[in-house]
Scaffold this motif. Structure first.
Motif, short mmCIF file in Angstrom:
data_model
loop_
_atom_site.label_atom_id
_atom_site.label_comp_id
_atom_site.label_asym_id
_atom_site.label_seq_id
_atom_site.Cartn_x
_atom_site.Cartn_y
_atom_site.Cartn_z
N SER A 257 0.85 -1.19 0.00
CA SER A 257 0.00 0.00 0.00
C SER A 257 0.88 1.24 0.00
O SER A 257 2.11 1.15 0.12
N ASN A 258 0.24 2.40 -0.14
CA ASN A 258 0.96 3.68 -0.13
C ASN A 258 2.05 3.74 -1.19
O ASN A 258 3.09 4.36 -1.00
N ASP A 259 1.82 3.04 -2.30
CA ASP A 259 2.80 3.07 -3.38
C ASP A 259 2.16 3.71 -4.61
O ASP A 259 2.21 4.91 -4.79
N GLY A 260 1.50 2.93 -5.43
CA GLY A 260 0.89 3.44 -6.64
C GLY A 260 0.63 2.30 -7.61
O GLY A 260 0.78 1.13 -7.26
N PRO A 261 0.28 2.60 -8.85
CA PRO A 261 -0.03 1.56 -9.84
C PRO A 261 1.22 0.99 -10.49
O PRO A 261 1.44 1.13 -11.69
N TYR A 262 2.04 0.32 -9.67
CA TYR A 262 3.32 -0.18 -10.15
C TYR A 262 3.48 -1.67 -9.84
O TYR A 262 3.05 -2.16 -8.79
N SER B 221 -1.82 2.09 -16.39
CA SER B 221 -2.71 3.24 -16.52
C SER B 221 -4.14 2.77 -16.76
O SER B 221 -4.41 1.58 -16.90
N GLY B 222 -5.08 3.72 -16.79
CA GLY B 222 -6.46 3.39 -17.07
C GLY B 222 -7.22 2.88 -15.87
O GLY B 222 -8.31 2.31 -16.01
N VAL B 223 -6.67 3.06 -14.66
CA VAL B 223 -7.32 2.59 -13.44
C VAL B 223 -7.36 3.73 -12.43
O VAL B 223 -6.68 4.75 -12.58
N GLY B 224 -8.16 3.55 -11.38
CA GLY B 224 -8.18 4.52 -10.30
C GLY B 224 -6.95 4.36 -9.42
O GLY B 224 -6.04 3.58 -9.72
N LYS B 225 -6.93 5.09 -8.31
CA LYS B 225 -5.81 5.01 -7.39
C LYS B 225 -5.91 3.73 -6.57
O LYS B 225 -6.89 3.51 -5.86
N PRO B 226 -4.91 2.85 -6.65
CA PRO B 226 -4.95 1.61 -5.85
C PRO B 226 -5.02 1.92 -4.36
O PRO B 226 -4.42 2.87 -3.87
N ARG B 227 -5.77 1.05 -3.62
CA ARG B 227 -5.94 1.25 -2.18
C ARG B 227 -5.05 0.32 -1.36
O ARG B 227 -4.33 0.76 -0.49
N ASP B 228 -5.14 -0.97 -1.64
CA ASP B 228 -4.40 -1.96 -0.84
C ASP B 228 -4.13 -3.18 -1.71
O ASP B 228 -4.84 -4.17 -1.66
#
Length: 333
Positions: free
Chosen positions: A68-73, A91-98
């Motif tokens: 978490s607390n990272d990003g779409p990586y 890309s093409g997604v919302g902000k990841p949560r967990d």
């Protein structure tokens, strides 16, 4: 959170009383840079490796991600060196949560499970992201498909997402202290409507990750203190035996090697080790239990059916797990 803290406290007290004064956690085996014999993730950005998947296109490469607390990586790690050789931004997604899990399907598509919910019911829905595994390993951005997921019996926490290597069907295992369930998704996920996952079988473990064998005949499920393997049996899983899960600070991931002979176990933390153990039956998919010691399969802390955890080993892992677990849960509560 209170139940988790109570469990840690009880486990520590019992384990500490039973642990010999001279006992110590075993050191990580020297892999000699042999890849599937184990490696250490050296990338300073990867501090909460929570999922692991062996690449289908690039031998010796394992995909991982932060919790978490990272990003779409996601990160491609070379198991011969432990170094990251590619960072993929989806890309093409919302902000990841967990983000808690990663798996690769039969058509070389990477599935990323944004399925964590530490308060066990906070999120009314969770997400799965799907993107093609890149043919060239380099830093790049790839467009992903996002799927909305709900459970047929209500919201829950989960850290295990698996894709069957033959059918491509997606499954999730929820994370319950006294054992959870295997949830089956639709035959084909829909990007335009909600995907409902339904429970189809009980899992006797406080599961932190799972993996299918390459032939799809076995399902390996790990927890903090042990693991179980099941014969897949067409989805009507049948318990085969326990797994030799190594002692790790916070064991969060597992993957079969590409040839199916090894199970690779990962842990959170800086410079986290990925340790290799023989898979049950090797690549043959037989249900013979592996030889050797290892942690109990069904005594994964929260009350799995067998309660076979070695008490001394439990104390070692609880102490390490408490450091990471308390930090993470306190931060998110």
């Amino acid at each position: 959170m209170r139940r988790f803290l109570a469990f840690l406290g009880a486990g520590f007290l019992v384990g500490a009383l039973a642990l010999p004064a001279t006992a110590a956690a075993p050191a990580v085996a020297d892999d000699g840079g042999k890849g599937d014999k184990g490696f250490t993730i050296t990338d300073s950005r990867i501090t909460e490796s929570s999922g692991l998947a062996a690449s289908h296109l690039h031998p010796g490469i394992y995909w991982t991600h932060n919790d978490s607390n990272d990003g779409p990586y996601i990160y491609a790690v070379d198991s011969s060196t432990g170094k990251t050789v590619a960072t993929v931004t989806f890309s093409g997604v919302g902000k990841p949560r967990d983000v808690e899990a990663i798996s690769i399907g039969p058509h070389n598509e990477i599935y990323v499970g944004d399925i964590g919910d530490n308060l066990d019911g906070t999120w009314p829905y969770v997400w799965i992201y799907k993107l093609p595994e890149p043919k060239v390993l380099k830093d790049q951005t790839i467009r992903a498909t996002q799927y909305v997921v709900k459970y047929s019996d209500g919201a829950r926490n989960a850290e295990s997402l698996i894709v069957h290597p033959k059918t491509g069907r997606v499954y999730i295992i929820d994370k319950k202290e006294d054992g959870g369930h295997l949830f089956e998704g639709p035959a084909t996920l829909s990007s335009s409507s909600t995907n409902y996952f339904k429970p189809v079988a009980a899992v006797d473990l406080w599961a932190t990750d799972a993996a299918f064998s390459p032939d799809g005949q076995q399902l390996a499920v790990r927890g903090y203190f042990g693991g179980i393997y099941y014969d897949w049996n067409g989805g009507k899983i049948k318990r085969g035996g326990r797994l030799d899960v190594p002692l790790q600070g916070q064991g969060e991931s597992v993957s079969y090697s590409v040839d199916g002979t090894k199970l690779m176990y990962g842990s959170e933390g800086t410079d986290s080790p990925v340790q290799a153990e023989d898979a049950p039956g090797g690549s043959s998919g037989s249900s013979k239990s592996p030889s050797g010691g290892g942690s109990s399969a069904s005594g994964d802390g929260g009350g799995g059916s067998g309660n076979e955890v070695k008490v001394g080993a439990l104390a070692v892992v609880v102490v390490c797990g408490a450091v990471f677990g308390l930090r993470r849960l306190t931060r998110r509560s």
